[in-house]
Design a protein around this motif. Sequence first.
Motif, mmCIF file in Angstrom:
data_model
loop_
_atom_site.group_PDB
_atom_site.id
_atom_site.type_symbol
_atom_site.label_atom_id
_atom_site.label_comp_id
_atom_site.label_asym_id
_atom_site.label_seq_id
_atom_site.Cartn_x
_atom_site.Cartn_y
_atom_site.Cartn_z
ATOM 1 N N UNK A 67 0.861 -1.250 -0.059
ATOM 2 C CA UNK A 67 0.034 0.189 -0.192
ATOM 3 C C UNK A 67 0.940 1.307 0.006
ATOM 4 N N UNK A 68 1.985 1.132 0.645
ATOM 5 C CA UNK A 68 3.064 2.495 0.767
ATOM 6 C C UNK A 68 3.278 2.496 -0.672
ATOM 7 N N UNK A 69 3.936 1.587 -1.217
ATOM 8 C CA UNK A 69 4.391 1.820 -2.726
ATOM 9 C C UNK A 69 3.542 2.322 -3.921
ATOM 10 N N UNK A 70 2.142 1.738 -3.417
ATOM 11 C CA UNK A 70 1.044 2.323 -4.308
ATOM 12 C C UNK A 70 0.634 3.788 -4.316
ATOM 13 N N UNK A 71 0.531 4.257 -2.781
ATOM 14 C CA UNK A 71 0.214 5.590 -2.520
ATOM 15 C C UNK A 71 1.506 6.372 -2.904
ATOM 16 N N UNK A 72 2.737 6.164 -2.733
ATOM 17 C CA UNK A 72 3.978 6.826 -3.161
ATOM 18 C C UNK A 72 3.787 7.070 -4.527
ATOM 19 N N UNK A 73 3.724 6.086 -5.378
ATOM 20 C CA UNK A 73 3.653 6.053 -6.781
ATOM 21 C C UNK A 73 2.689 7.009 -7.264
ATOM 22 N N UNK A 74 1.381 7.121 -6.851
ATOM 23 C CA UNK A 74 0.257 7.874 -7.022
ATOM 24 C C UNK A 74 0.701 9.415 -6.919
ATOM 25 N N UNK A 75 1.098 9.522 -5.768
ATOM 26 C CA UNK A 75 1.564 10.955 -5.324
ATOM 27 C C UNK A 75 2.685 11.527 -6.301
ATOM 28 N N UNK A 76 3.597 10.884 -6.727
ATOM 29 C CA UNK A 76 4.617 11.310 -7.736
ATOM 30 C C UNK A 76 4.178 11.493 -9.091
ATOM 31 N N UNK A 77 3.159 10.469 -9.604
ATOM 32 C CA UNK A 77 2.375 10.605 -10.748
ATOM 33 C C UNK A 77 1.519 11.814 -10.657
ATOM 34 N N UNK A 79 2.402 14.646 -9.457
ATOM 35 C CA UNK A 79 3.219 15.839 -9.602
ATOM 36 C C UNK A 79 4.080 16.408 -8.524
ATOM 37 N N UNK A 80 3.918 15.239 -7.613
ATOM 38 C CA UNK A 80 5.171 15.747 -6.401
ATOM 39 C C UNK A 80 6.573 14.845 -6.892
ATOM 40 N N UNK A 81 7.472 15.736 -7.363
ATOM 41 C CA UNK A 81 8.711 15.386 -7.911
ATOM 42 C C UNK A 81 9.878 15.749 -7.422
ATOM 43 N N UNK A 82 9.708 16.213 -6.213
ATOM 44 C CA UNK A 82 10.854 16.708 -5.219
ATOM 45 C C UNK A 82 10.895 15.714 -4.075
ATOM 46 N N UNK A 85 9.112 16.822 -0.488
ATOM 47 C CA UNK A 85 7.932 17.187 -0.915
ATOM 48 C C UNK A 85 7.178 15.563 -0.536
ATOM 49 N N UNK A 86 8.030 14.641 -1.067
ATOM 50 C CA UNK A 86 7.448 13.217 -1.150
ATOM 51 C C UNK A 86 7.251 12.994 0.590
ATOM 52 N N UNK A 87 8.304 13.167 1.229
ATOM 53 C CA UNK A 87 8.562 12.817 2.804
ATOM 54 C C UNK A 87 7.251 13.826 3.308
ATOM 55 N N UNK A 88 7.272 15.013 2.986
ATOM 56 C CA UNK A 88 6.479 16.058 3.867
ATOM 57 C C UNK A 88 4.975 15.616 3.509
#
Length: 272
Positions: A67-77, A79-82, A85-88
């Motif tokens: 679930x973590x990898x899925x949520x992180x991937x969606x976040x980056x897709x 527009x969160x590309x720093x 910002x990913x951690x925050x």
Amino acid sequence: MGEELRGWRWGEPPVQPPLGVRLSVSDIVGGGCETRRDLYLRRVVGVRAEPSNGMKFGAYIHKVFRSSLTALRRMIEGGVVRGWEVVANFDAEAVAKEVASAAGAEADPRGVELARYLAVQVAAKVDEVVSRSSADPLSVAARAVPLLAEYVVDGRPLGLTLVRADALYHNVVEVKVGAYSDRHALALAGYALAVEADEAVPVDAGLLVHISFNGGVKLRAYPVAIGEGLRREFLEERNRLMELIASGSDPGLSPKCDDKCPLWRHCHGGGG
């Protein structure tokens, strides 16, 4: 590797199941019972037992990982590309809580710790990718976050039940909590054979991912070649356990019984 050990040869020995017994991959690979009396009790006697706390925890951590990898991937897709910002923006507590809620349990702090660890690792990879190429969100997500998804195939041609394997790109993946064991690689052989039987596409490699929590999160990934030896070992164990169930004979107690086994009382205490 010889064609006779490919999953799509399920109608011919040695891949063809010898008996009309169906097993899950975990039936074949799992369990710390040396004699496999656990399988006899469940499949022949019909004993039902609740999973142990260790089993429940392992399933919980596996779902937090996915679930973590899925949520992180969606976040980056999105527009969160720093990296910072990913951690925050990543809410590890929410991921762990959602997984626990779906299982009807409380969120374990180690699940939160794992989710945070993955966010930091992905954030570092995001910054590395962006420093070398464009910051297109879809491209960054594809390079920074492994695409781990559940791959479901029909295992009946191999004498297996419905097979639910994790898949990473074109490789099968087995996620385990705790120490590395050579037997874990057998699951990858089972998944590879099932995918080959269903898709007629060769699967020659897999990945074992081990997660532990000894003084912090430790995550290790071991590449595994799914060759003739591993395939034969899986098929031989499948055949042996099919024969055990078909015979209906009690294989006897294990010389090393674990009192944490959910079936322990059925072997040592009048439970059956």
